[in-house]
Scaffold this motif. Sequence first.
Motif, mmCIF file in Angstrom:
data_model
loop_
_atom_site.group_PDB
_atom_site.id
_atom_site.type_symbol
_atom_site.label_atom_id
_atom_site.label_comp_id
_atom_site.label_asym_id
_atom_site.label_seq_id
_atom_site.Cartn_x
_atom_site.Cartn_y
_atom_site.Cartn_z
ATOM 1 N N GLY A 163 0.822 -1.198 0.000
ATOM 2 C CA GLY A 163 0.000 0.000 0.000
ATOM 3 C C GLY A 163 0.859 1.252 0.000
ATOM 4 O O GLY A 163 1.756 1.398 0.828
ATOM 5 N N LYS A 164 0.586 2.134 -0.946
ATOM 6 C CA LYS A 164 1.311 3.393 -1.069
ATOM 7 C C LYS A 164 0.354 4.551 -0.763
ATOM 8 O O LYS A 164 -0.827 4.358 -0.530
ATOM 9 C CB LYS A 164 1.873 3.550 -2.484
ATOM 10 N N GLN A 165 0.892 5.771 -0.813
ATOM 11 C CA GLN A 165 0.028 6.944 -0.751
ATOM 12 C C GLN A 165 0.009 7.607 -2.127
ATOM 13 O O GLN A 165 0.967 8.250 -2.517
ATOM 14 C CB GLN A 165 0.528 7.929 0.304
ATOM 15 N N TRP A 166 -1.056 7.470 -2.933
ATOM 16 C CA TRP A 166 -2.278 6.737 -2.665
ATOM 17 C C TRP A 166 -2.521 5.843 -3.865
ATOM 18 O O TRP A 166 -3.308 6.165 -4.752
ATOM 19 C CB TRP A 166 -3.429 7.712 -2.426
ATOM 20 N N TRP A 167 -1.813 4.716 -3.903
ATOM 21 C CA TRP A 167 -1.932 3.765 -4.990
ATOM 22 C C TRP A 167 -1.441 2.407 -4.495
ATOM 23 O O TRP A 167 -0.988 2.278 -3.360
ATOM 24 C CB TRP A 167 -1.133 4.229 -6.228
ATOM 25 N N TRP A 168 -1.583 1.386 -5.344
ATOM 26 C CA TRP A 168 -1.254 0.016 -4.974
ATOM 27 C C TRP A 168 -0.141 -0.524 -5.867
ATOM 28 O O TRP A 168 -0.141 -0.295 -7.075
ATOM 29 C CB TRP A 168 -2.476 -0.891 -5.132
ATOM 30 N N ALA A 198 -3.991 6.969 -12.291
ATOM 31 C CA ALA A 198 -4.189 7.678 -11.016
ATOM 32 C C ALA A 198 -4.913 6.792 -10.008
ATOM 33 O O ALA A 198 -5.824 7.233 -9.305
ATOM 34 C CB ALA A 198 -4.934 8.990 -11.214
ATOM 35 N N ALA A 199 -4.513 5.509 -9.929
ATOM 36 C CA ALA A 199 -5.115 4.534 -9.012
ATOM 37 C C ALA A 199 -6.602 4.363 -9.253
ATOM 38 O O ALA A 199 -7.409 4.321 -8.325
ATOM 39 C CB ALA A 199 -4.843 4.897 -7.561
ATOM 40 N N GLY A 200 -6.962 4.257 -10.540
ATOM 41 C CA GLY A 200 -8.315 3.856 -10.886
ATOM 42 C C GLY A 200 -9.362 4.936 -10.896
ATOM 43 O O GLY A 200 -10.546 4.627 -11.031
ATOM 44 N N ILE A 201 -8.982 6.217 -10.794
ATOM 45 C CA ILE A 201 -10.023 7.243 -10.686
ATOM 46 C C ILE A 201 -10.496 7.744 -12.048
ATOM 47 O O ILE A 201 -11.596 8.293 -12.150
ATOM 48 C CB ILE A 201 -9.576 8.430 -9.803
ATOM 49 N N VAL A 202 -9.689 7.564 -13.114
ATOM 50 C CA VAL A 202 -10.101 7.987 -14.464
ATOM 51 C C VAL A 202 -9.634 6.943 -15.470
ATOM 52 O O VAL A 202 -8.697 6.177 -15.219
ATOM 53 C CB VAL A 202 -9.528 9.375 -14.842
ATOM 54 N N ASP A 203 -10.291 6.930 -16.636
ATOM 55 C CA ASP A 203 -9.893 6.009 -17.706
ATOM 56 C C ASP A 203 -8.514 6.389 -18.237
ATOM 57 O O ASP A 203 -8.143 7.572 -18.278
ATOM 58 C CB ASP A 203 -10.913 6.056 -18.846
ATOM 59 N N ASN A 204 -7.780 5.377 -18.677
ATOM 60 C CA ASN A 204 -6.455 5.598 -19.242
ATOM 61 C C ASN A 204 -6.601 5.946 -20.723
ATOM 62 O O ASN A 204 -6.570 5.083 -21.592
ATOM 63 C CB ASN A 204 -5.578 4.355 -19.066
ATOM 64 N N ASN A 205 -6.784 7.232 -21.004
ATOM 65 C CA ASN A 205 -6.828 7.702 -22.387
ATOM 66 C C ASN A 205 -5.940 8.924 -22.525
ATOM 67 O O ASN A 205 -5.408 9.451 -21.534
ATOM 68 C CB ASN A 205 -8.271 8.001 -22.823
ATOM 69 N N VAL A 237 -13.922 -8.366 -14.101
ATOM 70 C CA VAL A 237 -13.249 -7.235 -13.470
ATOM 71 C C VAL A 237 -14.022 -6.885 -12.209
ATOM 72 O O VAL A 237 -15.226 -6.625 -12.261
ATOM 73 C CB VAL A 237 -13.185 -6.020 -14.427
ATOM 74 N N TYR A 238 -13.328 -6.876 -11.083
ATOM 75 C CA TYR A 238 -13.956 -6.645 -9.790
ATOM 76 C C TYR A 238 -13.359 -5.381 -9.162
ATOM 77 O O TYR A 238 -12.143 -5.222 -9.090
ATOM 78 C CB TYR A 238 -13.745 -7.848 -8.875
ATOM 79 N N MET A 239 -14.224 -4.511 -8.704
ATOM 80 C CA MET A 239 -13.795 -3.228 -8.171
ATOM 81 C C MET A 239 -13.387 -3.352 -6.707
ATOM 82 O O MET A 239 -13.966 -4.129 -5.941
ATOM 83 C CB MET A 239 -14.926 -2.200 -8.295
ATOM 84 N N GLY A 240 -12.388 -2.563 -6.325
ATOM 85 C CA GLY A 240 -11.943 -2.536 -4.937
ATOM 86 C C GLY A 240 -11.362 -1.189 -4.587
ATOM 87 O O GLY A 240 -11.228 -0.306 -5.444
ATOM 88 N N GLN A 241 -11.007 -1.014 -3.328
ATOM 89 C CA GLN A 241 -10.432 0.246 -2.886
ATOM 90 C C GLN A 241 -9.806 0.076 -1.512
ATOM 91 O O GLN A 241 -9.958 -0.961 -0.865
ATOM 92 C CB GLN A 241 -11.496 1.336 -2.816
ATOM 93 N N MET A 296 -8.111 6.075 -3.721
ATOM 94 C CA MET A 296 -7.145 4.980 -3.785
ATOM 95 C C MET A 296 -7.883 3.702 -4.176
ATOM 96 O O MET A 296 -8.162 2.820 -3.367
ATOM 97 C CB MET A 296 -6.446 4.819 -2.434
ATOM 98 N N LYS A 297 -8.215 3.612 -5.463
ATOM 99 C CA LYS A 297 -9.016 2.504 -5.964
ATOM 100 C C LYS A 297 -8.125 1.443 -6.591
ATOM 101 O O LYS A 297 -6.916 1.632 -6.741
ATOM 102 C CB LYS A 297 -10.040 3.015 -6.978
ATOM 103 N N MET A 298 -8.739 0.339 -6.989
ATOM 104 C CA MET A 298 -8.019 -0.727 -7.687
ATOM 105 C C MET A 298 -9.017 -1.570 -8.460
ATOM 106 O O MET A 298 -10.236 -1.473 -8.244
ATOM 107 C CB MET A 298 -7.254 -1.612 -6.700
ATOM 108 N N ARG A 299 -8.491 -2.403 -9.336
ATOM 109 C CA ARG A 299 -9.312 -3.372 -10.060
ATOM 110 C C ARG A 299 -8.646 -4.732 -9.972
ATOM 111 O O ARG A 299 -7.441 -4.834 -10.202
ATOM 112 C CB ARG A 299 -9.488 -2.953 -11.520
#
Length: 362
Positions: free
Chosen positions: A147-152, A308-315, A218-222, A234-237
């Motif tokens: 666990g990082k601040q604020w990502w995995w 950005a740890a799952g907060i926006v789509d990677n485009n 795909v399962y959502m987590g945080q 600080m989200k994840m998939r």
Amino acid sequence: MKSVSIPAARTTPPGRAARGMRPLLAAALLALLAACGEDHITRYPQTTFAPETEMAREQMFLFNLTMWMGIVVGVLTFAGMGYIMWKFRYRPGMPDPEQIHGNTKLEVAWTLLPALIVAVIAVFTVRAIFITQPEPPANALNVRVIGKQWWWEFQYPVGNDTVITANEIHVPINQPVQLLLESDNVLHSFWVPQMAGKRDLITNRVNRLIFTPTVPGVYMGQCAEFCGDSHALMKMRLIAHTPEGFRQWLENEARPALEPTDSTSAVALGKKLVTQGACAGCHVIEGTPMVGRLGPNLTHFGRRRTLAAGIVDNNAENLAKWVSNAPAMKPGSLMPPQGKAAGGNLTEEQIQYIVAYLQSLQ
């Protein structure tokens, strides 16, 4: 003194009161049925009511057991209260009720029954503790989670090497997965509701979480433990693959980043800016001179669904905003602004080159 007669209080007939409650009861039933519909996973992607592992199903069983026992106790309690209020309601001309003190049978009953209910819950709780804290099977896939601040950060041992990725944890179905949970800063809590319950990440300690995914998806987590400014971001998939799909993913992640084929292309210009600029101090891209370890590993960044740890789509649009001014998108981000408009050194054109290179990292 002239006597004054006081009229008897007017009461609503029981039948009329019951009829008046019918619309409220109907509305409550409709709301309950709507909440239990098949689309609740789409509406609530972090639901705990669609378990996909043996651990999540055991926790769901314990929740249902406690809930239904509570409902039965509540229904019996309110039914008894309703019966007493109806049978012994006031009627004009009734004599004063007999005054009694104590009822041994009743007092023993309301002491033993709750104790019995709690004992039943305790038995199944202890059973769930042993089920959710098993010894790791010999064929378990070991994944180190930091666990990082604020990502995995997720690390996979592959022979003598380690595959490192960020914010997306990939696992195979029908194979036990053991997560080795650590923190290199403050407290965090790993939580993918459809896989398992929450498990804390504690400094100077390794906690374990073992489960077996059964359905690809795909399962959502945080993070579920307050850890600072961007805790809620600080989200994840968790991506569950078929065994063959996971093998292919892991083999690709173990490869170094591909070299741009055209040295004059936007991708090549972006690579030069990334590997020789400020990015090199914090990030790693395998196959390049970059060896920074403060930020996420970017070797195959272009394959990730989000940033950005799952907060926006990677485009391209979101990535350009992130490179230009990360703290504006994620408060407290340790990545300093890079765009000139935000106080950095990069022009808009240079940022577009960087975006082209990072998106090419497949």
